[in-house]
Structure formats: structure tokens, C-alpha cells
Design a protein around this motif. Sequence first.
Motif, mmCIF file in Angstrom:
data_model
loop_
_atom_site.group_PDB
_atom_site.id
_atom_site.type_symbol
_atom_site.label_atom_id
_atom_site.label_comp_id
_atom_site.label_asym_id
_atom_site.label_seq_id
_atom_site.Cartn_x
_atom_site.Cartn_y
_atom_site.Cartn_z
ATOM 1 N N PHE A 239 125.533 125.336 71.707
ATOM 2 C CA PHE A 239 126.549 124.289 71.693
ATOM 3 C C PHE A 239 127.225 124.187 73.051
ATOM 4 N N GLU A 240 127.558 125.364 73.605
ATOM 5 C CA GLU A 240 128.269 125.410 74.869
ATOM 6 C C GLU A 240 127.428 124.826 75.998
ATOM 7 N N ALA A 241 126.181 125.248 76.045
ATOM 8 C CA ALA A 241 125.323 124.811 77.141
ATOM 9 C C ALA A 241 123.882 124.687 76.671
ATOM 10 N N PRO A 242 123.534 123.549 76.025
ATOM 11 C CA PRO A 242 122.117 123.361 75.680
ATOM 12 C C PRO A 242 121.318 123.248 76.985
ATOM 13 N N ARG A 243 120.207 123.986 77.091
ATOM 14 C CA ARG A 243 119.454 123.947 78.356
ATOM 15 C C ARG A 243 118.193 123.100 78.250
ATOM 16 N N HIS A 244 117.580 123.056 77.064
ATOM 17 C CA HIS A 244 116.387 122.213 76.947
ATOM 18 C C HIS A 244 116.821 120.757 76.826
ATOM 19 N N PRO A 245 116.204 119.859 77.603
ATOM 20 C CA PRO A 245 116.626 118.455 77.522
ATOM 21 C C PRO A 245 116.542 117.902 76.090
ATOM 22 N N SER A 284 107.758 115.812 77.507
ATOM 23 C CA SER A 284 107.782 115.214 78.843
ATOM 24 C C SER A 284 107.871 113.670 78.859
ATOM 25 N N PRO A 285 107.060 112.945 78.035
ATOM 26 C CA PRO A 285 107.130 111.483 78.098
ATOM 27 C C PRO A 285 108.504 110.904 77.735
ATOM 28 N N ARG A 286 109.331 111.688 77.029
ATOM 29 C CA ARG A 286 110.654 111.187 76.627
ATOM 30 C C ARG A 286 111.767 111.790 77.481
ATOM 31 N N CYS A 287 111.390 112.609 78.459
ATOM 32 C CA CYS A 287 112.374 113.460 79.117
ATOM 33 C C CYS A 287 112.779 112.888 80.477
ATOM 34 N N ALA A 288 114.086 112.718 80.685
ATOM 35 C CA ALA A 288 114.591 112.187 81.945
ATOM 36 C C ALA A 288 114.415 113.202 83.084
ATOM 37 N N ARG A 289 114.231 114.475 82.762
ATOM 38 C CA ARG A 289 114.134 115.518 83.781
ATOM 39 C C ARG A 289 112.684 115.891 84.102
ATOM 40 N N SER A 290 111.752 115.168 83.496
ATOM 41 C CA SER A 290 110.341 115.526 83.643
ATOM 42 C C SER A 290 109.848 115.370 85.087
ATOM 43 N N ALA A 311 111.876 127.085 76.565
ATOM 44 C CA ALA A 311 110.557 126.687 77.066
ATOM 45 C C ALA A 311 110.720 125.396 77.850
ATOM 46 N N CYS A 312 111.087 125.511 79.102
ATOM 47 C CA CYS A 312 111.275 124.302 79.920
ATOM 48 C C CYS A 312 111.186 124.665 81.395
ATOM 49 N N ARG A 313 110.477 123.809 82.168
ATOM 50 C CA ARG A 313 110.355 124.059 83.616
ATOM 51 C C ARG A 313 111.547 123.503 84.381
ATOM 52 N N ASN A 314 112.232 122.570 83.768
ATOM 53 C CA ASN A 314 113.284 121.878 84.520
ATOM 54 C C ASN A 314 114.524 121.716 83.639
ATOM 55 N N PRO A 315 115.095 122.856 83.212
ATOM 56 C CA PRO A 315 116.165 122.781 82.214
ATOM 57 C C PRO A 315 117.437 122.118 82.728
ATOM 58 N N VAL A 316 118.260 121.702 81.783
ATOM 59 C CA VAL A 316 119.573 121.163 82.107
ATOM 60 C C VAL A 316 120.350 122.285 82.782
ATOM 61 N N PRO A 317 120.969 122.008 83.962
ATOM 62 C CA PRO A 317 121.681 123.101 84.623
ATOM 63 C C PRO A 317 122.793 123.639 83.718
ATOM 64 N N GLY A 318 122.880 124.952 83.633
ATOM 65 C CA GLY A 318 123.951 125.554 82.849
ATOM 66 C C GLY A 318 124.705 126.498 83.745
ATOM 67 N N GLN A 319 125.455 127.428 83.149
ATOM 68 C CA GLN A 319 126.057 128.472 83.963
ATOM 69 C C GLN A 319 124.911 129.267 84.561
ATOM 70 N N PRO A 320 125.120 129.904 85.750
ATOM 71 C CA PRO A 320 124.035 130.705 86.314
ATOM 72 C C PRO A 320 123.542 131.701 85.263
ATOM 73 N N VAL A 321 122.254 131.661 85.008
ATOM 74 C CA VAL A 321 121.711 132.494 83.948
ATOM 75 C C VAL A 321 121.455 133.899 84.463
ATOM 76 N N LYS A 322 122.073 134.874 83.801
ATOM 77 C CA LYS A 322 121.846 136.265 84.210
ATOM 78 C C LYS A 322 120.416 136.642 83.845
ATOM 79 N N PRO A 323 119.683 137.287 84.734
ATOM 80 C CA PRO A 323 118.328 137.669 84.346
ATOM 81 C C PRO A 323 118.363 138.740 83.250
#
Length: 333
Positions: A239-245, A284-290, A311-323
Motif C-alpha cells: 500500500f505504502e509503495a507499490p513497485r510493480h506498475p 509490458s504492452p499495457r505498461c507505461a514504464r516498459s 518481478a519487474c525490470r523497471n519498477p516504480v521508484p520507491g524508497q531506496p530498497v535495502k538489499p
Amino acid sequence: MRPNLVELRGLTVAFDGTPVLHGIDLDVAPGEALGLVGESGCGKSVTWLAALGLLPGKATVTGSVKVVGREMLGRPRPVLEGIRGGRIAMIFQDPSSSLNPVLKVGRQIVEALRLHRGLVGQAAKAEAIRLLDLVGIPDASRRFDIFPHEFSGGQSQRVMIAMALAGQPDLLIADEPTTALDATIQAQILDLLAALRAETGMATVFISHDLGAVSQVCERVCVMYSGRIVEAGPIDTLFEAPRHPYTRGLFDAIPRLDGPRARLIPIPGTVPNPKDMPSGCAFSPRCARSSDACNESVPALVAQAEGRSLACRNPVPGQPVKPTRQKLLEAVL
Ligand SMILES: Nc1ncnc2c1ncn2[C@@H]1O[C@H](COP(=O)(O)OP(=O)(O)OP(=O)(O)O)[C@@H](O)[C@H]1O
Ligand SMILES: [Mg+2]
């Protein structure tokens, strides 16, 4: 730690040679409430029908389905029923297809009680009435003797839940239990599911296309798209930060009570036909970030911080993700 109730690994399903589920990995822990969301045709129902061995013969199922550590896939039906026992109950998407129209409702619950708990006679009848009462059927003792068509849609759904509870399951799978209902009844059924879970401690898998409904009853959510899990994690994190488009798109399409009022934005286009899948990421065909890379191969579901997987190569930017620890180890080795 108690073992997982259910563990799905690499679960795939094909109908007449056309793949519709492409490798689902999913755990359900005892007592947890897990949501499974995605638009129509994403494979939510098929995942659980396959896991419980309820698909028709034309379906080819591969992978692994463990219930409390025991493999279910490929076992003959009686063995399977023995493993599953009364442990897992499923409320199906269409209650009218699951209740037998020519048998009185009370009889159907009594039959479930005999099957799962060996109850007969007055004891079974008393328990059936208690269950009908528990799920909020008014005047349950009198309505024991009526036929399914005499119940409203919301009441049929409650009867289905009562039948599912007859076996005192450890896991209740509720497939779109509120889709056919109006908003008030929908809210009541959601409350009922939450109350039953609090009372019995059973785990719940709640299948819905409605992320808003899922967030009311679940702690964790898996977002499915075209037969794959594309993002999963604790509901608050998503909710806070969805990353998949796609997750982001689902959130943008539901009204939010918190924060400023914003226009609801539907996701353009539709879920692809399994017979005609795009190359690479199916969204991908529906994705603005593709980007071009998205069309080359399917992105893997990778563990992130805070229990999220993505599962995304170009996720919505969120808070810096800790590895994650695993990622750190991989980087070191
Ligand atoms: N019995 C079947 N025979 C052939 N194809 C099927 C069968 N059941 C499901 N499918 C296909 O499998 C895919 C996944 O279907 P599924 O019913 O799991 O979707 P869903 O996510 O539950 O959608 P909904 O929200 O509409 O219930 C769809 O493309 C569907 O057409
Ligand atoms: Mg479905």
C-alpha cells in the motif's frame, strides 16, 4: 516454527496444451490471511483448483503442492482426500453452482458434518444450526429445512461459508466470496470472514480482483498477472509503495479514503489471451514504464527488502530498497 500449511512450488497448469499458469511459488502459514489479487483471467482460481486437485482431466498440472509437508500432485483422488481431509475448505466463486439445488440446505450441511467429523442424527442437526447461526442466517433452526433457491445471494454465500466451516478447516480458501453481492452485504461478509478467522485461528486465502476488499481482511497479498505472481508482500508495504506498475495500476483504480482525493485511473488494455502471449513481460504492452528489455524475457520474481518480492525490470521508484541478506551474500561471493 510450525510448518507451512500449504507450499506451492513451480506450479504450472495448461489446458489442451495452452499454458495458463507459469510457475507459482506460494506459501500459506498457519493462521495467516493471504490475499490473491489480479484482474479476471489472471489464474487466481486455477491456482487453487490445481492445488486441490479439482481441475478437469484436460488440465495438465506440474510442479509441487505440499500440504503440511506431504506432496499432493499426482496422487490418486482417495489418497489426496486423505491428505487434504477436512484441513482445507474452499468457497467457490459461484455459490449457486456449489449448493445442490434439490437438497435442503440443512441436509447438505449435515452431510458435510458426517463426512468430515462423523456427526450424525440430532448432534449433526444441532451443529448445522449452530453453524448457520454463526454465519448470520437469521432464524436458523426454522430455515434448516428450506431449499437453496429460497436464500438470497448474500445468504447463499453465508451458507457456503457454513458448509466450508463444517470440517473445522485449518485453511479456508474464499474465491471471490463477495463479487456478486451489493456493497453492504459485501462488507458484512468481509467482517464475517475476519471474525471467523479471529475466533477459530484458521488461515484464510482470500481471492479477489478488488485490492480494496483484500486489504480489509489480509496481512499479506500476492498480485497475479497472466498466470504469474508479479509482486507479493505485506499489505502495508504494498500500500505504502507499490513497485510493480501493475500493482500500482490496481491501487490507482481503487478509491482511497486517506490522503488527497485523486482521479481514479483505470489500467488501459486487457489481460492477454493465454493463446497469444506477448514475448517477455506479459504486462509490458499495457505498461507505461516498459522498455525494450522488458520484451526480451520474463522477469523473475526476486526477493526484496521488507518481505516483498517483485518481478519487474523497471519498477516504480520507491524508497531506496535495502538489499536482502541473500543479495549481499551473492554480491560477496
Ligand atoms: N476449465 C477450463 N478450461 C480451459 N481454460 C480455462 C479453464 N478454467 C480456466 N481457464 C483459463 O485459465 C485462465 C485463468 O483462469 P482463472 O479462472 O484462474 O482466472 P481468475 O483469475 O480466477 O479470473 P476471475 O477473476 O474471472 O475469476 C483463463 O485464461 C481461463 O480462460
Ligand atoms: Mg476466478
